[in-house]
Design an enzyme around this catalytic site. Structure first.
Site, mmCIF file in Angstrom:
data_model
loop_
_atom_site.group_PDB
_atom_site.id
_atom_site.type_symbol
_atom_site.label_atom_id
_atom_site.label_comp_id
_atom_site.label_asym_id
_atom_site.label_seq_id
_atom_site.Cartn_x
_atom_site.Cartn_y
_atom_site.Cartn_z
ATOM 1 N N ASP A 79 -0.587 35.030 41.265
ATOM 2 C CA ASP A 79 -0.065 35.681 40.054
ATOM 3 C C ASP A 79 0.591 34.644 39.145
ATOM 4 O OD1 ASP A 79 0.564 37.711 38.294
ATOM 5 O OD2 ASP A 79 2.118 38.617 39.539
ATOM 6 N N LYS A 80 0.828 35.065 37.911
ATOM 7 C CA LYS A 80 1.650 34.255 36.988
ATOM 8 C C LYS A 80 2.731 35.165 36.413
ATOM 9 C CE LYS A 80 1.559 35.313 32.641
ATOM 10 N NZ LYS A 80 2.525 35.411 31.628
ATOM 11 N N HIS A 81 3.840 34.568 36.019
ATOM 12 C CA HIS A 81 4.902 35.350 35.383
ATOM 13 C C HIS A 81 5.559 34.510 34.303
ATOM 14 C CE1 HIS A 81 7.407 38.994 35.545
ATOM 15 N NE2 HIS A 81 8.373 38.220 35.093
ATOM 16 N N SER A 82 5.905 35.172 33.224
ATOM 17 C CA SER A 82 6.565 34.473 32.125
ATOM 18 C C SER A 82 8.038 34.837 32.102
ATOM 19 C CB SER A 82 5.898 34.899 30.812
ATOM 20 O OG SER A 82 6.765 34.702 29.727
ATOM 21 N N THR A 119 4.961 43.480 29.220
ATOM 22 C CA THR A 119 3.538 43.738 29.454
ATOM 23 C C THR A 119 3.261 45.235 29.681
ATOM 24 O OG1 THR A 119 3.323 41.536 30.360
ATOM 25 C CG2 THR A 119 1.595 43.084 30.940
ATOM 26 N N ARG A 167 20.550 45.075 32.045
ATOM 27 C CA ARG A 167 20.608 43.794 31.318
ATOM 28 C C ARG A 167 19.971 43.915 29.937
ATOM 29 N NH1 ARG A 167 17.183 40.263 34.578
ATOM 30 N NH2 ARG A 167 17.773 38.569 33.205
ATOM 31 N N SER A 182 15.542 38.204 39.252
ATOM 32 C CA SER A 182 14.740 39.311 38.720
ATOM 33 C C SER A 182 13.245 39.016 38.890
ATOM 34 C CB SER A 182 15.063 39.488 37.228
ATOM 35 O OG SER A 182 14.131 40.329 36.617
ATOM 36 N N LYS A 186 10.559 40.550 42.391
ATOM 37 C CA LYS A 186 9.303 41.304 42.223
ATOM 38 C C LYS A 186 8.122 40.516 42.760
ATOM 39 C CE LYS A 186 9.861 41.799 37.667
ATOM 40 N NZ LYS A 186 11.159 41.784 37.037
ATOM 41 N N LYS A 187 8.108 39.220 42.437
ATOM 42 C CA LYS A 187 6.925 38.431 42.780
ATOM 43 C C LYS A 187 6.855 38.198 44.291
ATOM 44 C CE LYS A 187 5.512 38.702 38.892
ATOM 45 N NZ LYS A 187 4.220 39.191 38.431
HETATM 46 N N1 URA Z 1 11.103 38.571 33.333
HETATM 47 C C1 URA Z 1 11.682 39.285 34.343
HETATM 48 O O1 URA Z 1 10.997 39.968 35.097
HETATM 49 N N2 URA Z 1 13.013 39.211 34.479
HETATM 50 C C2 URA Z 1 13.800 38.475 33.673
HETATM 51 O O2 URA Z 1 14.998 38.452 33.870
HETATM 52 C C3 URA Z 1 13.216 37.736 32.625
HETATM 53 C C4 URA Z 1 11.842 37.791 32.475
#
Ligand code: URA
Length: 430
Positions: A79-82, A119, A167, A182, A186-187
């Site tokens: 996966d990728k996450h930003s 997303t 937040r 955060s 999840k990841k």
């Molecule tokens: N993406 C996330 O899932 N959490 C954050 O705190 C910032 C970006």
């Protein structure tokens, strides 16, 4: 333990112990910590920070606040996450492209956060697309299509779900510790073999300076690898929107232009760069060429269409996407106030214009308007004459459009031609 003890430790600048943080994460998940206590906690962490052990403890406790997936598939699960930006719709290009390159991409995504788009909100602009599916359906779509972009199910990282919403509306996003916990809760709960992180830097990012972004990238890469997920990060430019559109349906339209071969540019280039880095991590060579072939040849668009249909969206979306996307009733050009070049963007202000139009949330319970936002945003360095459109605003009402025109004019500097920015600034490896 008591939430007041944890928050008092933060207030006094005493690092909360890993036990305290694990207790707090569990309390977020089971509801025994209230929203007020969560807000105070988020502000305490933002102001005082955690140490490395605390950050890792919070991340793992938030991961373990719910279910942790395991996969039994015949190829790597990646996966990728930003970390969040404006006009950042890489996930929507990259997930289907990766699915064409011999890996599976179960992508658990988020909603808009602060000034940045999410997303899930973008995908929900597609009529019928369901981001909240049960685990059996998620697994089926990943196995059959190769990718599925969904929200964390109620039982995955529930501590993040609560803290994220708090937040978003309390000005407590910009914390290296909270962003790390955060994203990685999840990841890591998604049971990935490998992950690539897109750590944004610039006026539209949470981290405005390269030093802050580098520190965040190092925290993310260190914490994720220590938890057993092979992770790298690219630090990438967010001094201008990544795509020329900001807003949910408008970003889907931009993604479809890339997937259908009608547009290239930074969104295409960054999707390929992140994907190639990830493929290399799992031992797949020539990643950039494979991804380009998947996008240019239409295979990624076809996967995207299959994913949309499998998750409740319309059949034939890819062939006819404009027919399905909602349109705002008011569309207005935003004239350049002077002659000159597009010399700079206040990316956060642009993101907040979209939130103000209703494209994001002011309070947790707000319902997002999928149609509103900005389109045709000129890239940095473009020469403009006074009165020429800098962008277009898409609004629900005339008075909202008026306010957005003024705010966008204030957020874009017209001046001397700026130096071209590098899209990928640095890479942080394990
Ligand atoms: N993406 C996330 O899932 N959490 C954050 O705190 C910032 C970006």
């Amino acid at each position: 333990m008591d939430a007041r003890q944890v928050n008092a430790a933060l207030r006094k600048g005493e690092a909360p112990t890993p036990e305290m943080l694990a207790w707090f994460a569990q309390g977020l998940a089971d509801g025994s910590v209230s929203a007020a206590q969560a807000g105070a906690f988020a502000m305490g962490v933002c102001l005082r920070g955690l140490d490395e052990a605390g950050r890792a403890a919070l991340t793992l406790a938030m991961r373990d606040s719910g279910r942790v997936l395991k996969w039994d598939l015949d190829a790597p699960v990646v996966d990728k996450h930003s970390t969040g930006g404006v006009g950042d719709c890489v996930s929507l290009v990259l997930a289907p492209a990766l699915a064409c390159c011999g890996v599976y991409n179960p992508m658990i995504s988020g909603r808009g956060l602060g000034h940045t788009g999410g997303t899930l909100d973008k995908l929900e602009a597609i009529p019928g697309y369901t981001t909240g599916v049960d685990e059996a359906r998620f697994r089926r779509v990943v196995a059959e299509v190769g990718c599925a972009i969904v929200s964390a199910s109620a039982d995955m990282a529930p501590a993040d779900k609560r803290l994220y919403a708090v937040r978003d509306v309390t000005g407590t996003v910009e914390s290296l510790d909270l962003i790390t916990a955060s994203i990685l809760s999840k990841k890591l709960a998604a049971g990935l073999e490998a992950l690539v992180l897109d750590v944004k830097v610039g006026t539209g990012a949470f981290m405005k300076s390269l030093d802050e972004a580098r520190a965040l990238a190092q925290a993310l890469v260190g914490t994720a690898n220590a938890a057993g997920c092979k992770t790298t990060a690219l630090i990438t430019d967010m001094d201008q929107p990544l795509a020329p559109a900001l807003g949910n349906a408008l970003e889907i339209d931009t993604v479809m232009a890339v997937l259908s071969g009608q547009a290239k540019g930074p969104l295409y280039d960054l999707s390929v760069a992140l994907g190639a880095d990830l493929l290399e991590t799992v031992g797949i060579a020539d990643g950039a060429a494979r991804l380009e072939q998947a996008i240019d040849g239409g295979a990624a668009a076809e996967r995207f269409g299959r994913m949309v249909y499998a998750l409740g969206g319309p059949l034939g979306f890819v062939e006819n996407w404009q027919r399905f996307l909602p349109e705002a009733p008011v569309i207005r050009e935003i004239p350049a106030p002077d002659d000159g070049h597009v010399a700079g963007f206040d990316g956060e202000a642009l993101g907040l214009v979209v939130v103000g139009l209703g494209g994001g949330r002011q309070v947790e319970t707000d319902v997002v308007d999928p149609a509103v936002g900005l389109s045709d945003v000129l890239p940095l360095g473009t020469q403009v004459a006074k009165g020429q459109p800098l962008a277009r605003v898409h609004a629900a009402r005339e008075e909202q459009a008026d306010a957005a025109v003024r705010a966008v004019q204030a957020a874009i500097t017209i001046g001397a031609k700026p130096k071209a920015a590098k899209l990928v600034r640095e890479r942080i490896g394990a």
